[in-house]
Design an enzyme around this catalytic site. Structure first.
Site, PDB file in Angstrom:
ATOM      1  N   CYS A 138       0.829  -1.205   0.000  1.00 25.91           N
ATOM      2  CA  CYS A 138       0.000   0.000   0.000  1.00 25.91           C
ATOM      3  C   CYS A 138       0.866   1.259   0.000  1.00 25.91           C
ATOM      4  CB  CYS A 138      -0.915  -0.006   1.223  1.00 25.91           C
ATOM      5  SG  CYS A 138      -1.904   1.490   1.362  1.00 25.91           S
ATOM      6  N   CYS A 141      -0.460   4.150   2.216  1.00 23.76           N
ATOM      7  CA  CYS A 141      -0.272   3.927   3.660  1.00 23.76           C
ATOM      8  C   CYS A 141       1.197   4.129   4.053  1.00 23.76           C
ATOM      9  CB  CYS A 141      -0.655   2.505   4.067  1.00 23.76           C
ATOM     10  SG  CYS A 141      -2.103   1.853   3.283  1.00 23.76           S
ATOM     11  N   ASP A 142       2.107   3.644   3.228  1.00 26.25           N
ATOM     12  CA  ASP A 142       3.509   3.534   3.661  1.00 26.25           C
ATOM     13  C   ASP A 142       4.499   4.424   2.918  1.00 26.25           C
ATOM     14  OD1 ASP A 142       2.676   1.575   5.450  1.00 26.25           O
ATOM     15  OD2 ASP A 142       2.957  -0.035   3.996  1.00 26.25           O
TER      16      ASP A 142
END
Ligand code: NAP
Length: 311
Positions: A138, A141-142
């Protein structure tokens, strides 16, 4: 049984992505008692998409978070109930469908499955060990953890390309590693990736192993044309090698293809009366937000007709 709810809903929807939220909007607006069960965030894969450019109505695009929020708000407006639980099993008691989560058991006359897909794992040494320690599925997200780093993105489809382009906001350089010499992704994403100076490509290559200590340090890559195996230093690897349907919990109840995608007719009906499938988890040509939304509406309308026919 402790935690068992005896109420029988007219409709239960499993999955709160665009397909499930649309189905819920339609069934609750049709005044059918509706419960939507979602295991994580409403919006599904939209929540991990930075910018959505191909959903009509938003000429400048819309962030995945915002579209998720809007769809959730609209779906809940007409009285749909929701719970955040993971469904582990579905069974049949005559024409009543029994839906079990870890915490509870629910019953319904109509079940709409809209559980979507999840990222396929490569299944190579190091992938599990370094998940969250340099291995990610992701970018939204990261991505921010990889400021000024050198990373790799594995895959050649739309996910790999869109996520790679997003990651260029953070990283110094990234290499897309693809197993062929031609990309699968949409042409406009290919053009953008080729034009981006931060994006390099490593063709005809597969990742065999991910190595590191407390975090990822290197990857072992094999050239499938020459057979040559090389180790490259990297700060992280984002893996986007396709999707698998989240349908394990209903295996053996409805018909699926070999890949686990649920088989339906064009009204989203499965082979079991009163069970419908909508969105990415069903076998279909195209898997997009627009197609999931269309499926959600179709499944809800077909569900309403099914319930009317039972009276
Ligand atoms: P995908 O289209 O199935 O692409 C998967 C990629 O991973 C392919 O390039 C494939 O290679 C490669 N791959 C598969 N297994 C592999 C393995 N074991 N080792 C190495 N490489 C492997 O999956 P996706 O990119 O996740 O997209 C899924 C769906 O979502 C598609 O319908 C896509 O259009 C849609 N999507 C749309 C958008 C958008 O429109 N903005 C964004 C993301 C996703 P081959 O090409 O050789 O098969």
């Amino acid at each position: 049984m402790e935690g068992t709810k005896r109420k029988t809903y007219e409709v239960i929807i499993i999955g709160g992505g665009p397909g499930g939220l649309t189905a819920g909007l339609y069934t609750s607006r049709a005044r059918l008692s509706t419960l939507l069960i979602e295991s994580a965030l409403f919006g599904g894969q939209m929540t991990t998409t930075e910018l959505i450019e191909n959903y009509p109505g938003f000429p400048q695009g819309i962030t995945g978070d915002e579209l998720s929020r809007l769809m959730e708000e609209q779906a809940k407006r007409f009285g749909m109930e929701t719970v955040t639980q993971e469904v582990v099993r579905v069974s049949l008691e005559r024409d009543i469908k029994v839906v079990e989560t870890h915490e509870s058991t629910y019953r319904c006359e109509v079940l709409i499955i809209s559980t979507g897909t999840e990222y396929r794992k490569l299944g190579i040494p190091g992938e599990k060990e370094f998940a969250g320690k340099g291995i990610s599925y992701c970018a939204t997200c990261d991505g921010a953890f990889f400021q000024d780093s050198r990373i790799v993105v594995v895959g050649g489809g739309d996910s790999a390309l869109t996520e790679a382009l997003f990651l260029t906001k953070f990283v110094k350089e990234l290499t897309v590693i693809h197993r062929r010499d031609a990309l699968r992704g949409t042409k406009i994403y290919q053009e953008r990736a080729f034009a981006n100076p931060k994006v390099k490509f490593l063709w005809n290559s597969i990742v065999q192993e991910i190595k590191g200590d407390s975090v990822v340090r290197s990857i072992v890559v094999k050239n499938v044309k020459t057979g040559e195996v090389k180790e490259f230093e990297t700060d992280g690897a984002f893996l986007f090698v396709g999707m698998v349907p989240r349908t394990q919990f209903i295996k053996g109840v409805v018909q699926m293809d070999d890949g686990g995608y649920i088989l339906t007719n064009e009204d989203c009906e499965t082979n079991v009366k009163g069970i419908f499938a909508a969105g990415d988890c069903r076998k279909r040509l195209l898997r997009q937000i627009a197609t999931a939304v269309g499926d959600g509406a179709t499944a809800a309308f077909a569900a309403e007709k099914y319930l009317e026919g039972k009276e």
